[in-house]
Scaffold this motif. Structure first.
Motif, PDB file in Angstrom:
ATOM      1  N   VAL A  23       7.109  23.536  -1.895  1.00  0.00           N
ATOM      2  CA  VAL A  23       8.093  24.471  -1.750  1.00  0.00           C
ATOM      3  C   VAL A  23       9.438  23.804  -1.018  1.00  0.00           C
ATOM      4  O   VAL A  23       9.215  22.681  -0.491  1.00  0.00           O
ATOM      5  CB  VAL A  23       8.056  25.837  -1.009  1.00  0.00           C
ATOM      6  CG1 VAL A  23       6.735  26.548  -1.561  1.00  0.00           C
ATOM      7  CG2 VAL A  23       7.550  25.426   0.476  1.00  0.00           C
ATOM      8  N   PHE A  24      10.610  24.530  -1.326  1.00  0.00           N
ATOM      9  CA  PHE A  24      11.822  23.929  -0.448  1.00  0.00           C
ATOM     10  C   PHE A  24      11.645  24.671   0.753  1.00  0.00           C
ATOM     11  O   PHE A  24      11.170  25.737   1.165  1.00  0.00           O
ATOM     12  CB  PHE A  24      13.104  24.447  -1.357  1.00  0.00           C
ATOM     13  CG  PHE A  24      13.015  23.985  -2.698  1.00  0.00           C
ATOM     14  CD1 PHE A  24      12.950  22.436  -3.081  1.00  0.00           C
ATOM     15  CD2 PHE A  24      12.842  24.868  -3.570  1.00  0.00           C
ATOM     16  CE1 PHE A  24      12.889  22.129  -4.328  1.00  0.00           C
ATOM     17  CE2 PHE A  24      13.042  24.420  -5.026  1.00  0.00           C
ATOM     18  CZ  PHE A  24      12.955  23.180  -5.397  1.00  0.00           C
ATOM     19  N   PRO A  25      12.469  24.315   1.826  1.00  0.00           N
ATOM     20  CA  PRO A  25      12.584  24.981   3.223  1.00  0.00           C
ATOM     21  C   PRO A  25      13.174  26.151   3.073  1.00  0.00           C
ATOM     22  O   PRO A  25      14.113  26.351   2.328  1.00  0.00           O
ATOM     23  CB  PRO A  25      13.512  23.757   4.122  1.00  0.00           C
ATOM     24  CG  PRO A  25      13.260  22.399   3.235  1.00  0.00           C
ATOM     25  CD  PRO A  25      13.064  22.627   1.951  1.00  0.00           C
ATOM     26  N   GLY A  26      12.716  27.363   3.792  1.00  0.00           N
ATOM     27  CA  GLY A  26      13.192  28.548   3.739  1.00  0.00           C
ATOM     28  C   GLY A  26      12.422  29.515   4.525  1.00  0.00           C
ATOM     29  O   GLY A  26      11.184  29.245   5.094  1.00  0.00           O
ATOM     30  N   GLY A  27      12.721  30.784   4.474  1.00  0.00           N
ATOM     31  CA  GLY A  27      11.887  31.779   5.208  1.00  0.00           C
ATOM     32  C   GLY A  27      12.786  32.965   5.384  1.00  0.00           C
ATOM     33  O   GLY A  27      13.905  33.163   4.638  1.00  0.00           O
ATOM     34  N   GLY A  28      12.257  34.021   5.944  1.00  0.00           N
ATOM     35  CA  GLY A  28      12.825  35.212   5.909  1.00  0.00           C
ATOM     36  C   GLY A  28      14.022  35.446   6.997  1.00  0.00           C
ATOM     37  O   GLY A  28      13.947  34.657   7.847  1.00  0.00           O
ATOM     38  N   VAL A  29      14.889  36.481   6.573  1.00  0.00           N
ATOM     39  CA  VAL A  29      16.084  36.746   7.515  1.00  0.00           C
ATOM     40  C   VAL A  29      15.524  37.406   8.926  1.00  0.00           C
ATOM     41  O   VAL A  29      14.944  38.143   8.879  1.00  0.00           O
ATOM     42  CB  VAL A  29      17.131  37.492   6.727  1.00  0.00           C
ATOM     43  CG1 VAL A  29      18.224  37.886   7.595  1.00  0.00           C
ATOM     44  CG2 VAL A  29      17.508  36.624   5.550  1.00  0.00           C
ATOM     45  N   ASP A  30      15.930  36.849  10.006  1.00  0.00           N
ATOM     46  CA  ASP A  30      15.826  37.435  11.084  1.00  0.00           C
ATOM     47  C   ASP A  30      17.106  38.244  11.409  1.00  0.00           C
ATOM     48  O   ASP A  30      18.202  38.124  11.165  1.00  0.00           O
ATOM     49  CB  ASP A  30      15.792  36.189  12.440  1.00  0.00           C
ATOM     50  CG  ASP A  30      15.400  36.739  13.755  1.00  0.00           C
ATOM     51  OD1 ASP A  30      16.287  37.359  14.177  1.00  0.00           O
ATOM     52  OD2 ASP A  30      14.319  36.520  14.093  1.00  0.00           O
ATOM     53  N   GLN A  31      16.790  39.388  12.160  1.00  0.00           N
ATOM     54  CA  GLN A  31      17.517  40.433  12.606  1.00  0.00           C
ATOM     55  C   GLN A  31      18.936  39.891  13.161  1.00  0.00           C
ATOM     56  O   GLN A  31      19.928  40.014  12.936  1.00  0.00           O
ATOM     57  CB  GLN A  31      17.240  41.454  13.379  1.00  0.00           C
ATOM     58  CG  GLN A  31      18.006  42.557  13.645  1.00  0.00           C
ATOM     59  CD  GLN A  31      17.450  43.855  14.408  1.00  0.00           C
ATOM     60  OE1 GLN A  31      16.205  43.614  14.843  1.00  0.00           O
ATOM     61  NE2 GLN A  31      18.280  44.840  14.701  1.00  0.00           N
ATOM     62  N   ARG A  32      18.711  38.529  14.010  1.00  0.00           N
ATOM     63  CA  ARG A  32      19.880  38.103  14.736  1.00  0.00           C
ATOM     64  C   ARG A  32      20.730  37.339  13.866  1.00  0.00           C
ATOM     65  O   ARG A  32      21.541  36.715  14.411  1.00  0.00           O
ATOM     66  CB  ARG A  32      19.053  37.249  16.031  1.00  0.00           C
ATOM     67  CG  ARG A  32      18.596  38.277  17.025  1.00  0.00           C
ATOM     68  CD  ARG A  32      17.863  37.596  18.212  1.00  0.00           C
ATOM     69  NE  ARG A  32      17.007  36.663  17.799  1.00  0.00           N
ATOM     70  CZ  ARG A  32      16.140  35.845  18.580  1.00  0.00           C
ATOM     71  NH1 ARG A  32      16.565  35.877  19.813  1.00  0.00           N
ATOM     72  NH2 ARG A  32      15.236  35.146  18.100  1.00  0.00           N
ATOM     73  N   ASP A  33      20.193  36.938  12.706  1.00  0.00           N
ATOM     74  CA  ASP A  33      20.989  36.100  11.826  1.00  0.00           C
ATOM     75  C   ASP A  33      22.359  36.531  11.210  1.00  0.00           C
ATOM     76  O   ASP A  33      23.223  36.059  10.899  1.00  0.00           O
ATOM     77  CB  ASP A  33      20.172  35.615  10.522  1.00  0.00           C
ATOM     78  CG  ASP A  33      19.046  34.702  10.890  1.00  0.00           C
ATOM     79  OD1 ASP A  33      19.089  33.870  11.770  1.00  0.00           O
ATOM     80  OD2 ASP A  33      18.077  34.710  10.240  1.00  0.00           O
ATOM     81  N   ALA A  34      22.324  38.048  11.551  1.00  0.00           N
ATOM     82  CA  ALA A  34      23.419  38.823  11.187  1.00  0.00           C
ATOM     83  C   ALA A  34      24.509  38.625  12.284  1.00  0.00           C
ATOM     84  O   ALA A  34      25.765  39.366  12.332  1.00  0.00           O
ATOM     85  CB  ALA A  34      23.311  40.364  10.853  1.00  0.00           C
ATOM     86  N   ASP A  35      24.269  37.878  13.388  1.00  0.00           N
ATOM     87  CA  ASP A  35      25.252  37.974  14.613  1.00  0.00           C
ATOM     88  C   ASP A  35      26.647  37.345  14.163  1.00  0.00           C
ATOM     89  O   ASP A  35      26.783  36.459  13.661  1.00  0.00           O
ATOM     90  CB  ASP A  35      24.667  37.065  15.766  1.00  0.00           C
ATOM     91  CG  ASP A  35      25.274  36.944  17.048  1.00  0.00           C
ATOM     92  OD1 ASP A  35      26.654  37.577  16.989  1.00  0.00           O
ATOM     93  OD2 ASP A  35      24.847  36.603  17.923  1.00  0.00           O
ATOM     94  N   VAL A  36      27.757  38.378  14.308  1.00  0.00           N
ATOM     95  CA  VAL A  36      28.993  37.967  13.714  1.00  0.00           C
ATOM     96  C   VAL A  36      29.568  36.882  14.723  1.00  0.00           C
ATOM     97  O   VAL A  36      30.817  36.435  14.328  1.00  0.00           O
ATOM     98  CB  VAL A  36      29.981  39.329  13.749  1.00  0.00           C
ATOM     99  CG1 VAL A  36      29.448  40.192  12.555  1.00  0.00           C
ATOM    100  CG2 VAL A  36      30.175  39.872  15.142  1.00  0.00           C
TER     101      VAL A  36
END
Length: 282
Positions: A54-67
């Motif tokens: 696969v290619f690198p990647g994974g699920g979105v973490d809630q803190r990824d939305a930090d503005v």
């Protein structure tokens, strides 16, 4: 491609599981032999895609939305338009793409300024582990290191969604990115036991020979990239992003994945609606 009948779940979720948002990044580099993509082979026994390349990647973490994340390049509104999703999610997807790429490959799409990129990621090795352990967010890491996220180093490529019959579902946005000069992809992650650079045509050939396992999103992405002479050509490609859901139909005792472009794909969609117990997708 034929799938073993054992892959069919005995019972499908009812109601269907809500897909989790995820981001995948295809790292690319130019070589004398042509464009190459970076692939990781997931550890056997993992709940999702064990043993697959696969290619690198994974699920979105809630803190990824930090503005508060330091950001340069196309803004979240631009990404939201390209991926047809809400602006906060678009921001989180880009951050997840950068974070997961760093965690799984050691490649960091960030720099000390809006016009520069890190050339040596060794000084950030401990931060990489801390990100994996969720000790702090990407925004906190970048702020502490005095780095800016380079959204302009990413390009949108595709959007794949796991069908409703699967117990684990993902709504995955695919990005591509050129390997920054001076950096190397190492694949030092507990989720993989092998890492390699491959020309897309060679990776597909190994899959057809039974020497690699590839899921439909991976080999279709590789097939698209095989048409690109250079990384610059891939990055400049004018892609229309639409949601793709693979179908798998039963032909006797054989399961065959059906993808857009296959004459059977519309019929597979209708078959899914009429007889959900006869299909599987991933």
């Amino acid at each position: 491609m034929v799938l073993p009948e054992s892959m069919v779940p005995d019972k499908f979720p009812d109601p269907p599981v809500t897909p989790k948002d995820a981001a995948t990044v295809v790292l690319l580099r130019d070589t004398a032999a042509g464009l190459e993509a970076f692939l990781l082979r997931r550890v056997m026994g993992m709940a999702f895609a064990g043993g697959m390349s696969v290619f690198p990647g994974g699920g979105v973490d809630q803190r990824d939305a930090d503005v508060a994340v330091a950001w340069t390049g196309p803004d979240a509104e631009w990404w939201a338009e390209r991926f047809d999703c809400p602006v906060p999610l678009a921001r989180a997807l880009v951050c997840a793409a950068v974070r997961e790429t760093f965690e799984e490959s050691g490649v960091l799409l960030a720099g000390p300024s809006a016009s520069s990129v890190v050339s040596d990621t060794a000084p950030y090795a401990s931060a990489r582990k801390s990100l994996v352990d969720r000790e702090f967010s990407l925004a906190q890491f970048l702020a502490g290191a005095g780095l800016v996220l380079r959204a302009d180093l990413l390009q949108p490529w595709a959007n794949w969604i796991t069908p409703a019959e699967e117990p684990r579902r993902y709504d995955t946005k695919f990005f591509i990115a050129a390997l920054p000069e001076g950096q190397r992809a190492d694949g030092s992650t507990s989720e993989a036991d092998h890492a390699e650079w491959r020309r897309p045509t060679d990776a597909i050939a190994l899959w057809k020979a039974g020497e690699r396992g590839l899921l439909p999103p991976t080999w279709m992405t590789l097939a698209d990239l095989a048409e690109m002479p250079t990384v610059a050509d891939a990055m400049a490609a004018d892609r229309t992003i639409s949601k793709i859901i693979p179908k798998v139909i039963r032909e006797g005792h054989i399961l065959r994945p059906v993808l857009p472009g296959d004459p059977a794909y519309p019929q597979a969609a209708n078959h899914l609606d009429a007889h959900p117990d006869d299909t599987l997708g991933r």
